[in-house]
Write an enzyme that holds these catalytic residues in place. Structure first.
Site, PDB file in Angstrom:
ATOM      1  N   ASP A 197      27.383  13.335 -31.328  1.00 29.45           N
ATOM      2  CA  ASP A 197      28.672  13.589 -31.963  1.00 29.45           C
ATOM      3  C   ASP A 197      29.143  15.014 -31.731  1.00 29.45           C
ATOM      4  O   ASP A 197      30.330  15.302 -31.866  1.00 29.45           O
ATOM      5  CB  ASP A 197      28.560  13.305 -33.467  1.00 29.45           C
ATOM      6  CG  ASP A 197      29.922  13.231 -34.131  1.00 29.45           C
ATOM      7  OD1 ASP A 197      30.801  12.561 -33.584  1.00 29.45           O
ATOM      8  OD2 ASP A 197      30.102  13.863 -35.196  1.00 29.45           O
ATOM      9  N   MET A 220      35.519  12.118 -39.187  1.00 25.54           N
ATOM     10  CA  MET A 220      36.834  12.525 -38.706  1.00 25.54           C
ATOM     11  C   MET A 220      36.777  13.373 -37.442  1.00 25.54           C
ATOM     12  O   MET A 220      37.824  13.757 -36.912  1.00 25.54           O
ATOM     13  CB  MET A 220      37.548  13.330 -39.805  1.00 25.54           C
ATOM     14  CG  MET A 220      37.890  12.521 -41.044  1.00 25.54           C
ATOM     15  SD  MET A 220      39.048  11.169 -40.686  1.00 25.54           S
ATOM     16  CE  MET A 220      40.480  12.076 -40.132  1.00 25.54           C
ATOM     17  N   ARG A 221      35.577  13.684 -36.965  1.00 24.05           N
ATOM     18  CA  ARG A 221      35.497  14.539 -35.783  1.00 24.05           C
ATOM     19  C   ARG A 221      36.168  13.881 -34.582  1.00 24.05           C
ATOM     20  O   ARG A 221      36.772  14.567 -33.748  1.00 24.05           O
ATOM     21  CB  ARG A 221      34.044  14.881 -35.477  1.00 24.05           C
ATOM     22  CG  ARG A 221      33.912  15.849 -34.307  1.00 24.05           C
ATOM     23  CD  ARG A 221      32.491  16.322 -34.076  1.00 24.05           C
ATOM     24  NE  ARG A 221      32.106  17.349 -35.035  1.00 24.05           N
ATOM     25  CZ  ARG A 221      31.170  17.201 -35.965  1.00 24.05           C
ATOM     26  NH1 ARG A 221      30.510  16.068 -36.050  1.00 24.05           N
ATOM     27  NH2 ARG A 221      30.878  18.172 -36.787  1.00 24.05           N
ATOM     28  N   ALA A 222      36.068  12.567 -34.459  1.00 25.06           N
ATOM     29  CA  ALA A 222      36.679  11.882 -33.316  1.00 25.06           C
ATOM     30  C   ALA A 222      38.196  12.077 -33.312  1.00 25.06           C
ATOM     31  O   ALA A 222      38.795  12.305 -32.250  1.00 25.06           O
ATOM     32  CB  ALA A 222      36.336  10.397 -33.357  1.00 25.06           C
TER      33      ALA A 222
END
Length: 664
Positions: A193, A274-276
């Site tokens: 990630d 929410m990183r994506a």
């Protein structure tokens, strides 16, 4: 210094080059993970990128590359006085797989810290990579504790070194680029990630393109400087385009329509966190700047999804990376007209920037695993007609398994299975350091130095410490093992329902091995011989793939399977003597074929007992009448037997204790 291969001379690999260039335009994208088979120019392209990056301004003499416009107030070499900076090329720092913790984060002079109270700090690779590229080749083989340090630095933008109350902090913001061959094992989800983008690379199957690759490589090897000079104009053009895109980037507008498409895409593919969404937004913005536009279009969002989402949608280590492009296009089309602001009219999801990512993998047949009409064979079990072989069946749903471990204390590679003396874990004692001191045992060091203070002429408050006084902390943690599966694929196992359950059990154990950072190997036996279906490897995915296509049928050469496994362990012991094995035999215990098959199997099993190899027999016998042959085999091996039901974590307690008791 060796002249690097020019970035613009790399043949093909459009996705790889685009992902690297987007990170050069906007380092906030978060780096690139390059996955692919060996010999696909992964390392060549990454090393060539550094030559295209703009120069950075640094404080003269600062070992931590502080920006003179805004120096780090906590820099160990600071505080820095205002003044002009010095320009230098952006660095690309390589992190070797076998690097030590001190080499990565830096090292404190413990002796001076104790005796003088001085923070004498030698920077590590994280400091060197600040404001540049940190490149990790074979990142999937990196030790767990180094991965943890990388995660912390990537998350906080800083590196902390703390030893016995003495701490140093410095900025560590870098572009993280990793390359890996998936056949050698997968990455932990936390590290996956942290990479903003991922690309899959493979060698071209087009003869003309392969010819051009060879031609350029030979020309470069013959005359690196001359070859680089022939590509200098193209390199300068790309360098100028990167600089122009960086200048344009702050003016690129990410409209509400594009934001809605990004959010809808991430929700549709059920990515965690929410990183994506953030990475997709930054990537789409960088794509627009790279194209010379100030508005983000649907084609940018599509390309960003193909680069930022495949590695984030993996639900378990056996899921193939990739996106369903039809589903992606439907999602973008559905939200193409919602919340559009001026400048975002008529986005085309299939525009010129679309389709740049990797294609979705071929899912293969979903429910067509059929076998020939069975006939009665060995042990009364169904056998296919004709060739005596039944086609492969699908594995049952995997489950959480009991913890299996090797008795005693080892010294193998860090992992999460068996007890071991490691660099990380709880402190259990102290010893004199062998080589460089890595983990100081403060109490033992003080105790060793205290009796000599008067003889050493101590007059001040500081403790007079000599090298001979230093003590290394001994720690106990967990190691990864070699889990060698020996799977019976004979006719007695060929009932479809039973083989499906057996494969499900082995798949469950493979999942457990993945989580515990083990190496795995697979030996199968049926008919008249045994074969090494998968030599010991860190790639649990590869083992699962071999298991999926495993056919069954024929007699049960149990002795051949055990002897083949014993030979695999012998060879592996020469390669990696510190890694202790755990043999998992999956069988109903029958032995047929050849003269005295039962006696031969018994003698082969006793070889494992004589070597002290930990073993578990997964008893696959079914039916109302059971012969208990698997239990007898476990006794010969010096291990324990467990049924398929007992293998589940929520079944009988104390399985590990039973394994240890029998091995003691």
């Amino acid at each position: 210094m060796t002249t690097p291969f020019p970035f613009t001379a790399v043949v093909g690999q459009d996705d790889l080059r685009l992902a690297l260039l987007l990170n050069a335009v906007s380092p906030a994208v978060g780096g690139v993970l390059v996955r692919g088979e060996k010999g696909t120019a992964k390392s060549t392209a990454v090393r060539a990128l550094s030559a295209l990056l703009p120069e950075v301004a640094v404080v003269p003499g600062c070992r931590f590359s502080c920006d003179p416009a805004s120096p780090d107030p906590a820099c160990p070499d600071g505080p820095h006085e205002p003044g002009p900076g010095a320009a230098r090329a952006a660095r690309m720092v390589e992190l070797p797989v076998g690097a030590s913790e001190d080499r990565l984060v830096g090292a404190l002079d413990i002796e001076r810290a104790l005796s003088e109270g001085v923070k004498a700090f030698e920077p590590g690779l994280l400091a060197e990579a600040h404001r540049g590229i940190l490149y990790v080749d074979e990142v999937n083989l990196l030790h767990d504790h180094l991965v943890d340090l990388l995660l912390d630095a990537a998350a906080m933008g800083a590196s902390y070194v703390e030893r016995e109350g003495v701490s140093v902090r410095h900025a560590a913001r870098f572009l993280l680029v990793g390359t890996m061959n998936p056949e050698e094992g997968e990455l932990r989800p936390q590290l996956l990630d942290r990479f903003g983008l991922t690309v899959e690379v493979a060698a071209s199957r087009e003869p003309d393109q392969r010819v051009e690759v060879v031609r350029r490589r030979l020309a470069y090897d013959d005359d690196p400087d001359g070859f680089a000079a022939r590509w200098a104009e193209e390199e300068a053009a790309v360098r100028a385009r990167i600089a122009a895109a960086r200048e344009l980037l702050p003016r690129v507008r990410l409209g509400d329509g594009a934001l809605r498409q990004i959010a809808a895409t991430c929700a549709a593919f059920e990515v965690d966190g929410m990183r994506a969404d953030i990475v997709m937004a930054r990537t789409a913005t960088a794509l627009a700047a790279w194209a010379g536009r100030t508005d983000v279009l649907a084609e940018d969002v599509r390309q960003a999804a193909l680069l930022a989402l495949p590695h984030r949608r993996r639900r378990n280590p056996f899921d193939a990376p990739g996106l369903d492009e039809d589903k992606l296009d439907e999602t973008l089309e559905q939200f193409s007209g919602e919340g559009e602001s001026e400048g975002d009219d008529d986005p085309d999801p299939d525009g010129p920037g679309g389709g740049g990512g990797q294609p979705a993998p071929d899912a293969g047949p979903q429910d067509g695993d059929t076998a020939a009409r069975p006939e009665t064979g060995e042990g009364g079990e169904p056998q296919p007609s004709g060739a005596g072989e039944q086609s492969a069946v699908r594995a049952a749903e995997p489950f959480r398994t009991k913890m299996l471990s090797v008795p005693g204390i080892g010294e193998g590679a860090a992992g999460r299975r068996s007890r071991a003396r490691t660099e990380h874990g709880r402190t259990t004692g102290a010893r004199r350091p062998r080589g460089a001191l890595t983990k100081l045992h403060l109490a033992a060091t003080v105790q060793a130095a205290a009796p000599h203070q008067r003889a050493r002429g101590r007059s001040g408050p500081g403790l007079v410490v000599r090298r001979d006084d230093l003590r290394q902390a001994t720690r106990e943690g967990r190691e990864g093992n070699l889990v060698l599966f020996v799977v019976d694929a004979s006719g007695s196992m060929a009932a479809r329902q039973r083989m499906s359950a057996v494969k499900g059990a082995v798949l469950s154990l493979l999942l457990d091995a993945y989580q515990r950072r083990d190496k795995v190997g697979l030996v199968t036996f049926r008919g008249s011989a045994a074969e090494v279906a998968l030599p010991p490897t860190s790639s649990v995915d590869a083992a699962a793939a071999r298991l999926e296509v495993l056919p069954t049928g024929g007699r049960t050469p149990l002795a051949a399977g055990l002897l083949k496994a014993h030979d695999v362990l012998r060879v592996e012991r020469l390669r990696d003597a510190a890694r202790r094995p755990l043999v998992v035999v999956v069988t109903d215990g029958r032995a047929t074929g050849g003269p005295e098959p039962v006696a031969l199997a018994s003698r082969a099993a006793r070889l494992f007992a004589a070597d002290g190899v930990a073993s578990v027999v997964v008893d696959c016998e079914s039916g109302p009448v059971r012969l208990g042959l698997a239990g007898q085999l476990a006794g010969e091996l010096g291990g324990t037997a467990v049924t398929l039901d007992e293998l589940r974590a929520d079944s009988i307690a104390g399985l590990v204790k039973d394994v240890q008791r029998r091995a003691a």
